[in-house]
Scaffold this motif. Structure first.
Motif, PDB file in Angstrom:
ATOM      1  N   ILE A 128       0.850  -1.185   0.000  1.00  0.00           N
ATOM      2  CA  ILE A 128       0.000   0.000   0.000  1.00  0.00           C
ATOM      3  C   ILE A 128       0.891   1.242   0.000  1.00  0.00           C
ATOM      4  N   CYS A 129       0.506   2.216  -0.818  1.00  0.00           N
ATOM      5  CA  CYS A 129       1.231   3.488  -0.912  1.00  0.00           C
ATOM      6  C   CYS A 129       0.166   4.577  -0.872  1.00  0.00           C
ATOM      7  N   LEU A 130      -0.160   5.035   0.333  1.00  0.00           N
ATOM      8  CA  LEU A 130      -1.336   5.881   0.538  1.00  0.00           C
ATOM      9  C   LEU A 130      -0.962   7.269   1.060  1.00  0.00           C
ATOM     10  N   GLY A 131      -1.992   8.102   1.210  1.00  0.00           N
ATOM     11  CA  GLY A 131      -1.768   9.450   1.724  1.00  0.00           C
ATOM     12  C   GLY A 131      -1.175  10.400   0.704  1.00  0.00           C
ATOM     13  N   ASN A 132      -1.459  10.155  -0.612  1.00  0.00           N
ATOM     14  CA  ASN A 132      -0.965  11.043  -1.663  1.00  0.00           C
ATOM     15  C   ASN A 132       0.560  11.056  -1.737  1.00  0.00           C
ATOM     16  N   SER A 133       1.172  10.000  -1.216  1.00  0.00           N
ATOM     17  CA  SER A 133       2.625   9.989  -1.051  1.00  0.00           C
ATOM     18  C   SER A 133       3.388   9.854  -2.359  1.00  0.00           C
ATOM     19  N   PHE A 134       2.805   9.141  -3.334  1.00  0.00           N
ATOM     20  CA  PHE A 134       3.526   8.909  -4.592  1.00  0.00           C
ATOM     21  C   PHE A 134       3.826  10.219  -5.307  1.00  0.00           C
ATOM     22  N   THR A 135       3.074  11.270  -4.991  1.00  0.00           N
ATOM     23  CA  THR A 135       3.276  12.547  -5.669  1.00  0.00           C
ATOM     24  C   THR A 135       4.515  13.298  -5.162  1.00  0.00           C
ATOM     25  N   HIS A 136       5.228  12.706  -4.216  1.00  0.00           N
ATOM     26  CA  HIS A 136       6.510  13.299  -3.811  1.00  0.00           C
ATOM     27  C   HIS A 136       7.607  13.043  -4.845  1.00  0.00           C
ATOM     28  N   LEU A 137       7.347  12.150  -5.794  1.00  0.00           N
ATOM     29  CA  LEU A 137       8.340  11.844  -6.821  1.00  0.00           C
ATOM     30  C   LEU A 137       8.156  12.810  -7.987  1.00  0.00           C
ATOM     31  N   PHE A 138       9.151  13.651  -8.216  1.00  0.00           N
ATOM     32  CA  PHE A 138       9.048  14.678  -9.246  1.00  0.00           C
ATOM     33  C   PHE A 138       9.587  14.238 -10.604  1.00  0.00           C
ATOM     34  N   ASP A 139      10.456  13.265 -10.631  1.00  0.00           N
ATOM     35  CA  ASP A 139      11.099  12.818 -11.856  1.00  0.00           C
ATOM     36  C   ASP A 139      10.427  11.543 -12.349  1.00  0.00           C
ATOM     37  N   GLU A 140      10.082  11.494 -13.629  1.00  0.00           N
ATOM     38  CA  GLU A 140       9.426  10.292 -14.147  1.00  0.00           C
ATOM     39  C   GLU A 140      10.292   9.057 -13.972  1.00  0.00           C
ATOM     40  N   ARG A 141      11.600   9.198 -14.066  1.00  0.00           N
ATOM     41  CA  ARG A 141      12.488   8.043 -13.840  1.00  0.00           C
ATOM     42  C   ARG A 141      12.345   7.523 -12.411  1.00  0.00           C
ATOM     43  N   ILE A 161      -1.845  -1.078  -3.924  1.00  0.00           N
ATOM     44  CA  ILE A 161      -2.923  -0.092  -3.755  1.00  0.00           C
ATOM     45  C   ILE A 161      -2.251   1.265  -3.559  1.00  0.00           C
ATOM     46  N   ILE A 162      -2.539   2.174  -4.463  1.00  0.00           N
ATOM     47  CA  ILE A 162      -1.859   3.470  -4.453  1.00  0.00           C
ATOM     48  C   ILE A 162      -2.904   4.561  -4.649  1.00  0.00           C
ATOM     49  N   ASP A 163      -2.785   5.654  -3.895  1.00  0.00           N
ATOM     50  CA  ASP A 163      -3.767   6.722  -4.038  1.00  0.00           C
ATOM     51  C   ASP A 163      -3.107   8.023  -4.457  1.00  0.00           C
ATOM     52  N   GLN A 164      -3.948   8.976  -4.829  1.00  0.00           N
ATOM     53  CA  GLN A 164      -3.462  10.305  -5.230  1.00  0.00           C
ATOM     54  C   GLN A 164      -4.607  11.294  -5.121  1.00  0.00           C
ATOM     55  N   ARG A 165      -4.270  12.540  -4.961  1.00  0.00           N
ATOM     56  CA  ARG A 165      -5.270  13.593  -5.046  1.00  0.00           C
ATOM     57  C   ARG A 165      -5.854  13.624  -6.459  1.00  0.00           C
ATOM     58  N   ASN A 166      -7.029  14.206  -6.573  1.00  0.00           N
ATOM     59  CA  ASN A 166      -7.632  14.438  -7.887  1.00  0.00           C
ATOM     60  C   ASN A 166      -6.997  15.699  -8.476  1.00  0.00           C
ATOM     61  N   TYR A 167      -5.785  15.540  -8.994  1.00  0.00           N
ATOM     62  CA  TYR A 167      -5.088  16.694  -9.562  1.00  0.00           C
ATOM     63  C   TYR A 167      -5.718  17.139 -10.874  1.00  0.00           C
ATOM     64  N   ASP A 168      -6.409  16.227 -11.571  1.00  0.00           N
ATOM     65  CA  ASP A 168      -7.117  16.641 -12.790  1.00  0.00           C
ATOM     66  C   ASP A 168      -8.093  17.755 -12.460  1.00  0.00           C
ATOM     67  N   GLY A 169      -8.857  17.565 -11.398  1.00  0.00           N
ATOM     68  CA  GLY A 169      -9.821  18.581 -11.004  1.00  0.00           C
ATOM     69  C   GLY A 169      -9.144  19.885 -10.610  1.00  0.00           C
ATOM     70  N   ASP A 197       1.521  22.677 -14.139  1.00  0.00           N
ATOM     71  CA  ASP A 197       1.536  21.293 -14.607  1.00  0.00           C
ATOM     72  C   ASP A 197       2.629  20.448 -13.964  1.00  0.00           C
ATOM     73  N   GLY A 198       3.604  21.095 -13.329  1.00  0.00           N
ATOM     74  CA  GLY A 198       4.705  20.340 -12.743  1.00  0.00           C
ATOM     75  C   GLY A 198       4.850  20.488 -11.243  1.00  0.00           C
ATOM     76  N   LEU A 199       3.927  21.236 -10.604  1.00  0.00           N
ATOM     77  CA  LEU A 199       4.047  21.464  -9.163  1.00  0.00           C
ATOM     78  C   LEU A 199       2.693  21.795  -8.543  1.00  0.00           C
ATOM     79  N   ALA A 200       2.402  21.126  -7.439  1.00  0.00           N
ATOM     80  CA  ALA A 200       1.263  21.501  -6.590  1.00  0.00           C
ATOM     81  C   ALA A 200       1.854  21.761  -5.202  1.00  0.00           C
ATOM     82  N   ARG A 201       1.864  23.022  -4.832  1.00  0.00           N
ATOM     83  CA  ARG A 201       2.470  23.435  -3.556  1.00  0.00           C
ATOM     84  C   ARG A 201       1.339  23.676  -2.554  1.00  0.00           C
ATOM     85  N   LEU A 219       0.020  14.557 -10.323  1.00  0.00           N
ATOM     86  CA  LEU A 219      -0.196  13.397 -11.186  1.00  0.00           C
ATOM     87  C   LEU A 219      -1.624  13.383 -11.731  1.00  0.00           C
ATOM     88  N   ARG A 220      -1.748  13.288 -13.019  1.00  0.00           N
ATOM     89  CA  ARG A 220      -3.072  13.089 -13.598  1.00  0.00           C
ATOM     90  C   ARG A 220      -3.451  11.612 -13.482  1.00  0.00           C
TER      91      ARG A 220
END
Length: 263
Positions: A128-141, A161-169, A197-201, A219-220
């Motif tokens: 599990i990778c929760l709490g919008n944590s995956f969005t701490h990775l800024f580089d696609e690599r 199981i991985i979650d993210q904010r609704n950044y599309d919205g 498009d590259g940062l949500a602060r 992340l979209r």
């Protein structure tokens, strides 16, 4: 003004994965549970993650973004075998303390996702990778590397199981969160102060007037799904605020359940 989180004179220019280490300073970590509100969050998400794991007969779980231990502790109480990992030593220390206060001893590992299998050994039924944590990775690599490490740490029929904010919205319409499901602390203000498009602060203000910030990559949803498929996962189910059906702009968060097994 002192800048303990080390964002510098141009905070919107901070777009490095490794900066999260400077963002989760001890004073912020100590307030993190005010932001989450464990009881309110438990009520809002119900048994969603427990049910997803049990429905697939999963028993051993690696929580790679343990934070202060909310999900690790919930899963331990539900009978799962859990290893709790995080890249922040301060977060892990707080998670261990939270577990001990509840009569539990967490198995904690300080690990960077990009080299996860160097520090975490064995195979797991689920990650599990929760709490919008995956969005701490800024580089696609970094994102691809982390997903490859997750994939390798799973058994042949494991799930992520991985979650993210609704950044599309947020990107397309603007920020309008009811904080119904995730950040439930009703005395804490959590909202973006800068988005491109590259940062949500995000800015977090607590009742005592203290303010902290986190820089994250927006992340979209479909991009995340594509990354999961390209990492080797065979099926990806996406939920909006724990519901299978939703209007794209409505959810605060998306949850992806990615399955490794072939049909």
């Amino acid at each position: 003004m002192e800048d303990p989180q080390r964002f510098g004179a141009e905070p919107a220019a901070v777009r490095e994965t490794d900066h999260y280490q400077a963002e989760y300073i001890q004073s912020f970590v100590e307030k993190w549970d005010e932001l989450i509100d464990w009881d309110a969050r438990a009520d809002s998400e119900g048994k969603f993650f427990i049910d997803q794991l049990k429905a697939r007969d999963k028993h051993t779980v690696l929580d790679v973004a343990a934070g202060t231990g909310f999900h690790s502790i919930r899963l331990l109480k539900a009978g799962f075998s859990v290893v709790s990992a995080d890249g922040s030593a301060e977060m892990l220390s707080k998670a261990f303390e939270n577990g001990r206060q509840r009569g539990l001893i967490l198995k904690t590992v300080h690990a960077d996702w990009r080299w996860l299998n160097r520090d975490v050994h064995g195979k797991f039924d689920a990650i599990i990778c929760l709490g919008n944590s995956f969005t701490h990775l800024f580089d696609e690599r970094d994102r691809r590397r982390a997903l490859a490490e997750f994939y390798a740490a799973l058994r042949h029929d494991g799930i992520l199981i991985i979650d993210q904010r609704n950044y599309d919205g947020i990107l397309d319409v603007g920020f309008d969160s009811r904080h119904k499901y995730y950040y439930c602390g009703d005395q804490v203000v959590a909202e973006p102060e800068y988005v491109d498009d590259g940062l949500a602060r995000f800015r977090y203000q607590f009742p005592d007037g203290s303010v902290y910030r986190l820089n994250m990559f927006p992340l979209r949803k479909n991009y995340t799904r594509e990354l999961l498929f390209e990492a080797g996962f065979q099926r990806v189910s996406t939920f909006g605020d724990f519901q299978e059906t939703y209007q794209e702009r409505d959810p605060d968060f998306f949850v992806h359940v990615a399955e490794k097994a072939y049909e």
